[in-house]
Scaffold this motif. Structure first.
Motif, short mmCIF file in Angstrom:
data_model
loop_
_atom_site.label_atom_id
_atom_site.label_comp_id
_atom_site.label_asym_id
_atom_site.label_seq_id
_atom_site.Cartn_x
_atom_site.Cartn_y
_atom_site.Cartn_z
N MET A 149 0.85 -1.19 0.00
CA MET A 149 0.00 0.00 0.00
C MET A 149 0.89 1.24 0.00
O MET A 149 1.92 1.27 0.67
N ALA A 150 0.51 2.23 -0.75
CA ALA A 150 1.15 3.55 -0.69
C ALA A 150 0.09 4.57 -1.09
O ALA A 150 -0.46 4.49 -2.19
N ARG B 153 -15.70 8.47 3.93
CA ARG B 153 -16.35 7.37 4.63
C ARG B 153 -15.38 6.20 4.74
O ARG B 153 -14.71 5.87 3.76
N VAL B 154 -15.36 5.56 5.89
CA VAL B 154 -14.42 4.46 6.11
C VAL B 154 -15.08 3.15 5.69
O VAL B 154 -15.32 2.25 6.50
N ASP B 155 -15.42 3.06 4.41
CA ASP B 155 -15.95 1.82 3.85
C ASP B 155 -15.83 1.89 2.34
O ASP B 155 -15.50 2.94 1.77
N PHE B 156 -16.09 0.77 1.70
CA PHE B 156 -15.84 0.67 0.27
C PHE B 156 -16.91 1.35 -0.59
O PHE B 156 -16.84 1.29 -1.82
N SER B 157 -17.89 2.02 0.06
CA SER B 157 -18.81 2.85 -0.72
C SER B 157 -18.18 4.20 -1.06
O SER B 157 -18.66 4.91 -1.93
N ASP B 158 -17.08 4.53 -0.35
CA ASP B 158 -16.33 5.75 -0.65
C ASP B 158 -15.36 5.43 -1.78
O ASP B 158 -14.49 4.57 -1.63
N PRO B 159 -15.48 6.09 -2.93
CA PRO B 159 -14.63 5.71 -4.08
C PRO B 159 -13.15 5.87 -3.84
O PRO B 159 -12.34 5.09 -4.35
N ILE B 160 -12.75 6.88 -3.06
CA ILE B 160 -11.32 7.09 -2.80
C ILE B 160 -10.80 6.03 -1.84
O ILE B 160 -9.71 5.49 -2.01
N PHE B 161 -11.60 5.69 -0.84
CA PHE B 161 -11.26 4.60 0.08
C PHE B 161 -11.09 3.31 -0.72
O PHE B 161 -10.10 2.59 -0.56
N ARG B 162 -12.03 3.04 -1.59
CA ARG B 162 -12.00 1.80 -2.38
C ARG B 162 -10.79 1.75 -3.31
O ARG B 162 -10.19 0.70 -3.54
N MET B 163 -10.44 2.89 -3.87
CA MET B 163 -9.32 2.98 -4.80
C MET B 163 -7.98 2.76 -4.12
O MET B 163 -7.05 2.21 -4.72
N SER B 164 -7.87 3.15 -2.85
CA SER B 164 -6.55 3.23 -2.24
C SER B 164 -6.30 2.30 -1.05
O SER B 164 -5.15 1.98 -0.76
N VAL B 165 -7.36 1.88 -0.36
CA VAL B 165 -7.20 1.08 0.86
C VAL B 165 -7.34 -0.41 0.52
O VAL B 165 -8.25 -0.80 -0.23
N PRO B 166 -6.46 -1.25 1.05
CA PRO B 166 -6.52 -2.69 0.76
C PRO B 166 -7.89 -3.29 1.06
O PRO B 166 -8.56 -2.88 2.01
N ASN B 167 -8.25 -4.27 0.27
CA ASN B 167 -9.53 -4.96 0.40
C ASN B 167 -9.24 -6.45 0.62
O ASN B 167 -8.45 -7.03 -0.11
N PRO B 168 -9.86 -7.08 1.62
CA PRO B 168 -9.61 -8.51 1.86
C PRO B 168 -9.85 -9.38 0.63
O PRO B 168 -9.23 -10.43 0.48
N GLN B 169 -10.73 -8.94 -0.28
CA GLN B 169 -11.02 -9.72 -1.47
C GLN B 169 -9.79 -9.86 -2.38
O GLN B 169 -9.76 -10.75 -3.24
N GLU B 170 -8.80 -9.00 -2.18
CA GLU B 170 -7.58 -9.10 -2.99
C GLU B 170 -6.84 -10.41 -2.73
O GLU B 170 -6.03 -10.84 -3.55
N MET B 171 -7.11 -11.05 -1.59
CA MET B 171 -6.43 -12.30 -1.27
C MET B 171 -7.12 -13.51 -1.91
O MET B 171 -6.59 -14.61 -1.88
N CYS C 99 4.83 4.08 -8.31
CA CYS C 99 3.67 4.96 -8.47
C CYS C 99 3.60 5.88 -7.25
O CYS C 99 4.07 5.54 -6.17
N SER C 100 2.98 7.04 -7.43
CA SER C 100 2.78 7.91 -6.27
C SER C 100 1.74 7.31 -5.33
O SER C 100 1.77 7.53 -4.13
N MET C 101 0.80 6.50 -5.89
CA MET C 101 -0.13 5.72 -5.09
C MET C 101 -0.37 4.39 -5.78
O MET C 101 -0.45 4.34 -7.01
N TYR C 102 -0.48 3.33 -5.01
CA TYR C 102 -0.75 2.01 -5.60
C TYR C 102 -2.25 1.75 -5.58
O TYR C 102 -2.83 1.51 -4.52
N CYS C 103 -2.85 1.83 -6.76
CA CYS C 103 -4.29 1.60 -6.90
C CYS C 103 -4.60 0.13 -6.62
O CYS C 103 -3.87 -0.76 -7.06
N ARG C 104 -5.70 -0.12 -5.94
CA ARG C 104 -6.01 -1.49 -5.56
C ARG C 104 -6.49 -2.32 -6.74
O ARG C 104 -6.53 -3.55 -6.65
N HIS C 105 -6.82 -1.69 -7.86
CA HIS C 105 -7.28 -2.43 -9.03
C HIS C 105 -6.17 -2.65 -10.05
O HIS C 105 -6.42 -3.09 -11.17
#
Length: 204
Positions: A52-53, A64-82, A120-126
């Motif tokens: 993560m960066a 919002r601290v959940d995946f309905s927030d597009p910026i949160f979803r774009m940048s914060v790790p998601n357990p589904q990535e595993m 990257c300046s930020m690592y996108c989760r997608h």
């Protein structure tokens, strides 16, 4: 709790070098920007596999601290990535198939993509290149970039070149100028593009 470095002045906050130097890498750092963040999903395991960066600027836009927030979803790790079913590949676009020389992708007849960096300046989760982007922050070796430029020079159908990575704006000014200068010297190259999200995640 691990503390993040906070800017002393607005001028420091608006310094892109400060933003990159202080990218958020751990959950402890992230929780300073995103109160209420929980590690109940074992996000540390995700970060260990897929780093993560996040620039402090971009983290400050989370509402919002959940995946309905597009910026949160774009940048914060998601357990589904595993989730790693056999049908998925580390190279989902199969770019290695269209890589005539290391670090250059030639999939479409008239265009080629040069991987100029893994940073990257930020690592996108997608990210579709997470097999190397973020794994080792570095500029591509000069000889590898030159191999790609040499390939383009001897492939006259290539008229459009995309500098990518990673994020091509994370390459040093000196190297970026050198790459563009060499590409401009190739008569059949008409278009040079830079693949970047830096103006969005680090507009400073």
């Amino acid at each position: 709790q691990e503390q993040i470095t906070k800017p002393n002045t607005l001028q420091e906050w608006n310094d892109w070098k400060w933003q990159i130097r202080n990218r958020i890498r751990t959950l402890e750092q992230l929780s300073n920007y995103v109160p209420g963040l929980s590690n109940s999903e074992n996000l540390g395991a995700v970060i260990a596999k897929y780093p993560m960066a996040i620039t402090p600027y971009y983290a400050s836009l989370i509402r919002r601290v959940d995946f309905s927030d597009p910026i949160f979803r774009m940048s914060v790790p998601n357990p589904q990535e595993m989730y790693d079913p056999p049908c998925l590949s580390e190279d989902p676009l199969e770019e290695h198939v269209d890589m005539p020389v290391p670090g250059l992708i030639h999939r479409y007849r008239d265009r080629a993509l040069v991987i100029a960096t893994t940073t990257c300046s930020m690592y996108c989760r997608h990210c579709t290149r997470r097999r190397f982007a973020g794994q080792n922050d570095s500029q591509s070796p000069s000889d590898r970039i030159q191999q790609g430029i040499d390939y383009i020079a001897r492939t006259p159908q290539v008229r459009d070149v995309l500098l990518s990575g990673g994020d091509a704006l994370m390459v040093s000014d000196k190297m970026l100028e050198s790459i563009i200068k060499r590409l401009r010297a190739i008569p059949h190259v008409e278009i040079i593009r830079i693949g970047t999200r830096t103006p969005v995640v680090c507009p400073q």
